[in-house]
Design an enzyme around this catalytic site. Structure first.
Site, PDB file in Angstrom:
ATOM      1  CB  SER A 218     -44.275  48.628 -32.347  1.00 31.48           C
ATOM      2  OG  SER A 218     -43.593  47.403 -32.379  1.00 31.48           O
TER       3      SER A 218
ATOM      4  CG  HIS B 250     -44.950  27.672 -36.786  1.00 31.52           C
ATOM      5  ND1 HIS B 250     -44.702  27.350 -35.485  1.00 31.52           N
ATOM      6  CD2 HIS B 250     -44.128  28.695 -37.075  1.00 31.52           C
ATOM      7  CE1 HIS B 250     -43.763  28.127 -34.998  1.00 31.52           C
ATOM      8  NE2 HIS B 250     -43.386  28.957 -35.945  1.00 31.52           N
TER       9      HIS B 250
ATOM     10  CG  HIS C 167     -57.899  26.162 -22.260  1.00 33.95           C
ATOM     11  ND1 HIS C 167     -58.161  27.387 -21.676  1.00 33.95           N
ATOM     12  CD2 HIS C 167     -56.540  26.093 -22.399  1.00 33.95           C
ATOM     13  CE1 HIS C 167     -57.009  28.022 -21.462  1.00 33.95           C
ATOM     14  NE2 HIS C 167     -56.010  27.269 -21.899  1.00 33.95           N
TER      15      HIS C 167
ATOM     16  CD1 TRP D   3     -54.027  23.042 -29.462  1.00 31.04           C
ATOM     17  CD2 TRP D   3     -54.686  24.391 -31.105  1.00 31.04           C
ATOM     18  NE1 TRP D   3     -52.913  23.586 -30.031  1.00 31.04           N
ATOM     19  CE2 TRP D   3     -53.282  24.425 -31.043  1.00 31.04           C
ATOM     20  CE3 TRP D   3     -55.320  25.176 -32.069  1.00 31.04           C
ATOM     21  CZ2 TRP D   3     -52.502  25.196 -31.907  1.00 31.04           C
ATOM     22  CZ3 TRP D   3     -54.535  25.939 -32.934  1.00 31.04           C
ATOM     23  CH2 TRP D   3     -53.151  25.947 -32.847  1.00 31.04           C
TER      24      TRP D   3
ATOM     25  CB  SER E 252     -65.334  35.274 -39.020  1.00 33.74           C
ATOM     26  OG  SER E 252     -65.040  36.451 -38.332  1.00 33.74           O
ATOM     27  CB  SER E 253     -60.165  34.563 -39.941  1.00 32.01           C
ATOM     28  OG  SER E 253     -60.322  34.319 -38.593  1.00 32.01           O
TER      29      SER E 253
ATOM     30  CB  THR F  68     -37.679  37.039 -32.829  1.00 36.83           C
ATOM     31  OG1 THR F  68     -38.420  36.266 -33.774  1.00 36.83           O
ATOM     32  CG2 THR F  68     -38.531  37.274 -31.600  1.00 36.83           C
TER      33      THR F  68
ATOM     34  CG  ASP G 187     -66.270  52.420 -41.237  1.00 31.01           C
ATOM     35  OD1 ASP G 187     -65.790  51.295 -41.069  1.00 31.01           O
ATOM     36  OD2 ASP G 187     -67.249  52.849 -40.601  1.00 31.01           O
TER      37      ASP G 187
ATOM     38  CE  LYS H  28     -41.576  42.773 -34.428  1.00 27.61           C
ATOM     39  NZ  LYS H  28     -41.712  43.701 -35.541  1.00 27.61           N
TER      40      LYS H  28
ATOM     41  CD  GLU I 190     -54.285  31.016 -35.676  1.00 31.04           C
ATOM     42  OE1 GLU I 190     -54.457  31.282 -36.882  1.00 31.04           O
ATOM     43  OE2 GLU I 190     -54.940  31.531 -34.756  1.00 31.04           O
TER      44      GLU I 190
ATOM     45  NE  ARG J 117     -49.618  19.639 -25.050  1.00 33.08           N
ATOM     46  CZ  ARG J 117     -49.554  20.342 -26.200  1.00 33.08           C
ATOM     47  NH1 ARG J 117     -48.557  20.127 -27.063  1.00 33.08           N
ATOM     48  NH2 ARG J 117     -50.435  21.245 -26.481  1.00 33.08           N
TER      49      ARG J 117
ATOM     50  CE1 TYR K 287     -43.294  33.873 -34.937  1.00 29.86           C
ATOM     51  CE2 TYR K 287     -43.895  31.874 -36.101  1.00 29.86           C
ATOM     52  CZ  TYR K 287     -43.040  32.560 -35.267  1.00 29.86           C
ATOM     53  OH  TYR K 287     -41.947  31.934 -34.738  1.00 29.86           O
TER      54      TYR K 287
ATOM     55  CG  HIS L  14     -40.911  23.767 -35.429  1.00 27.62           C
ATOM     56  ND1 HIS L  14     -40.558  25.042 -35.774  1.00 27.62           N
ATOM     57  CD2 HIS L  14     -42.122  23.893 -34.845  1.00 27.62           C
ATOM     58  CE1 HIS L  14     -41.494  25.889 -35.401  1.00 27.62           C
ATOM     59  NE2 HIS L  14     -42.446  25.212 -34.836  1.00 27.62           N
ATOM     60  CG  HIS L  15     -45.486  22.481 -34.434  1.00 32.61           C
ATOM     61  ND1 HIS L  15     -45.815  23.043 -33.233  1.00 32.61           N
ATOM     62  CD2 HIS L  15     -45.225  23.508 -35.267  1.00 32.61           C
ATOM     63  CE1 HIS L  15     -45.763  24.360 -33.322  1.00 32.61           C
ATOM     64  NE2 HIS L  15     -45.402  24.681 -34.554  1.00 32.61           N
TER      65      HIS L  15
END
Lengths: 530, 160
Positions: free
Chosen positions: A272, A257, A81, A146, A173-174, A332, A110, A335, A259, A454, A261, A306-307
């Protein structure tokens, strides 16, 4: 035909006839609009696959005790998931937006490398098949989460190999997509369109592409080392062989991390565009938005541990990562302030894209605040791996990224299809999604605060009521997305013809310089921006 | 590395009956590209070396491949950034000027003798006395067809 005439471009001509047709139009397409469409449909399909996995999880958690699935299958569902939603649904959705919109917003014909663009997309379906096929390997899917932490991942069954190859393929791909976006934005802007005149969506994607290029090799290295530990006798993460499993966590979160963002920043870009359009005002503080986005990106490289507060680290490191993480709240906040200030004294209307943007603004801010709570080391040590964290990141990822994607789809659907969606149904989609999202995830804060861990298929009795509420909300949220599918299909097949500019406040090039629907080829001769 | 197309005296004549100009889309600020590439390459190198020192040396090859890929894309983009194609019908002359990858070429044909011929992959070319030059590099298939029709009409009109 003089020179001026030769260079002028008659868009009405473009829509007639010359499009390739049949399946090969899509297989061989180098047209950014076709590829963008494929990305968006692919991401929606993966959204449904990942969503079904989420519903399996929530079905099992509807009541305490083992009810429906085996624990190992449950673990597999939580793993895939996450992987499918992050890599298969949300990221491709925003790449789809990038493909559709960046060339049109910068006045380019293009993408810079159209064939590479085609390849970037067509790497995704095999990767998705690998992730799905992993479920049918001996021993079932890899129940490693994950994050694919070692030593779980180094000891998992053959499904892990498929997962590693899928992650590699998605990464390639990315990277190709990012290189394409960077070169397109830097090299193919229309004359006069300086970087600081670009729509903010382009800026957010330029920064996102930079982030992607910066962190993808780290992920590729991490999963390759997992693979070599599994099959080639290395001991990168094997403590018995002199390796260090915590090193994997450092590597993964150095990717992981940013990722977050990579997903959130394009969402900022979409919002925006939408909020100024429905406020009939220019975006407040454009330059500060650009700098805030860049600041968030830079800070995202500095906060990965921090994870890992509970993995063990010196108190000085904990202090550093705590303060650095809290610092992200500053750009943040800039924004959020700018979005609110854009609406201040604006002529607001609340069509579906605006509703989803406001939903994003409200719920993403809430998710940001719970992020601040989690940044505080002693609090995080208590809440680590509880449902509070699950609630936090779903507020950021679902109410943040997904709501923003919905806002963008409703906003640009008339430009893409030439037809209007049903506004009433769109509003129903928003309100149902908003209510059921909160029913699903708000209560998970309470579960986490009460100590429910979890990634478990069974739980203590005191968590039963909130889990039942959360599961009901999840099914409601899932069913609401079928309404979204119906709205999009109805719009494509029988929607009313859209005017050239259905949103009077929209002012980027795709609205001001192109007809609706956008022609097959746009901006062969770039517009001159004053 | 972006350069504006060279307009020679022939092309500057106000009396040219028909002119066609297309350039490769390019807004490249080479210094900015260097900055983006340089900062990414430096950052990735530091990260890869840092992880290698910590024992995770397999980040290095992936970082290297990616730096090479981005560098190639930047180089390729810069190389094509000044490309253009220009065609003018001026009296009896058909003048074509092409700049590709920094190299400029100029062709002049006699308008009565030159023929428009179909080439590979939807391209077409001007041919006369064993010389041939492809036209329509920087436009779409349909724009190329429009240009071909226009040129055919004008060349045929001049002959008869």
């Amino acid at each position: 035909m003089d020179a001026a005439h030769a260079q002028s471009h008659d868009h009405s001509h473009d829509d007639h006839g010359h499009k390739p047709s049949g399946i090969m139009r899509w297989v061989k397409s180098t047209n950014h609009k076709d590829i963008g469409t494929m990305y968006l449909w692919f991401s929606f399909c993966m959204f449904l696959v990942g969503g079904v996995m989420a519903l399996i999880i929530r079905s099992e958690l509807f009541q305490p005790g083992l009810q429906i699935v085996r624990p190992d299958f449950f673990n597999s569902m939580t793993t895939y998931h996450g992987l499918i939603m992050v890599f298969g649904a949300i990221m491709p959705a925003f790449v789809g937006f990038a493909n559709w919109l960046i060339p049109m917003q910068i006045g380019a014909p293009d993408m810079a490398f159209p064939r590479m663009n085609n390849l970037s997309f067509w790497l995704l379906p095999p990767a998705a098949l690998l992730l799905i096929a992993a479920q049918f390997m001996p021993g079932g899917g890899a129940g490693v989460g994950w994050t694919m932490y070692a030593p779980l991942s180094t000891q998992a069954g053959p499904a892990m190999d498929l997962t590693i190859f899928a992650v590699h393929t998605l990464g390639i791909s990315s990277i190709m997509g990012s290189i394409n976006i960077i070169t397109t934005i830097l090299n193919m802007r229309a004359p006069g369109l300086t970087l600081m005149k670009m729509p903010l969506f382009c800026w957010t994607w330029l920064i996102t592409a930079y982030l992607l290029v910066a962190v993808m090799p780290v992920l590729a290295g991490a999963v390759t080392m997992t693979l070599t530990d599994r099959h080639f006798g290395t001991h990168f993460f094997n403590a018995a062989g002199g390796g260090d499993p915590v090193l994997y966590q450092h590597i993964f979160w150095f990717f992981g991390h940013p990722e977050v963002y990579i997903i959130a920043i394009p969402a900022f870009g979409v919002v925006s565009q939408v909020i100024p359009a429905f406020s009939r005002k220019p975006l407040f503080g454009y330059a500060s938005m650009v700098y805030a986005t860049a600041s968030i990106a830079i800070l995202s490289f500095m906060v990965w541990a921090h994870h890992m507060y509970t993995s063990g680290m010196p108190v000085e490191a904990q202090l550093y990562f705590m303060y650095a993480t809290a610092l992200i709240a500053v750009p943040t906040g800039v924004k959020v302030f700018n979005w609110v200030a854009t609406m201040w004294k604006g002529s607001l209307t609340f069509e579906t894209p605006m509703l989803f943007s406001l939903g994003f603004l409200f719920l993403f801010t809430l998710g940001g605040f719970t992020g601040l709570v989690l940044s505080i080391t002693p609090v995080d040590v208590q809440l680590h791996d509880t449902y509070y964290v699950v609630a936090h990141f779903h507020y950021v990822m679902v109410a943040g990224a997904l709501f923003s994607a919905f806002a963008g789809i409703y906003f640009w659907l008339p430009k893409w299809t030439g037809k209007m969606y049903n506004e009433t149904l769109g509003k129903w989609h928003f309100w149902l999604s908003l209510v059921f999202f909160n029913v699903t995830f708000f209560v998970q804060h309470f579960l986490g605060l009460a100590g429910m861990p979890r990634r478990i298929p069974d739980y203590a009795l005191q968590f039963a009521e909130f889990n039942m509420i959360s599961s009901i909300g999840a099914f409601g949220f899932g069913l609401s997305q079928l309404l979204f599918l119906y709205i999009v299909i109805k719009c494509i097949t029988s929607g009313e013809k859209a005017p050239d500019k259905p949103w009077e406040g929209a002012d980027s090039l795709e609205w001001t310089h192109l007809p609706t629907p956008a022609p097959w080829h746009s901006f062969e001769t770039p517009p001159v921006i004053k | 590395m972006t350069s504006e197309p060279h307009y020679d005296a022939d092309f500057a004549e106000a009396g040219a009956e028909f002119t066609y100009f297309r350039r490769h889309c390019s807004s490249l600020d080479w210094r900015l590209m260097q900055l983006v590439f340089g900062s990414l390459a430096l950052f990735l190198t530091l990260v890869a070396v840092g992880f290698a020192i910590a024992g995770a040396w397999l980040v290095i090859p992936f970082a290297g491949v990616e730096i090479a890929g981005l560098g190639f894309a930047a180089w390729w983009t810069a190389k094509r950034s000044g490309d253009f194609e220009r065609l003018a019908l001026d009296g009896d002359r058909v003048i074509v000027e092409i700049r590709e990858q920094g190299q400029s070429r100029q062709f002049e044909f006699n308008r009565c003798w030159v023929r428009l011929v179909s080439g590979n992959a939807g391209m077409f070319a001007l041919r006369s006395h064993g010389r041939e030059v492809a036209i329509g590099r920087f436009c779409s298939e349909e724009s190329r067809q429009t240009l071909a029709r226009e040129l055919r009409n004008r060349l045929a009109g001049h002959r008869f």
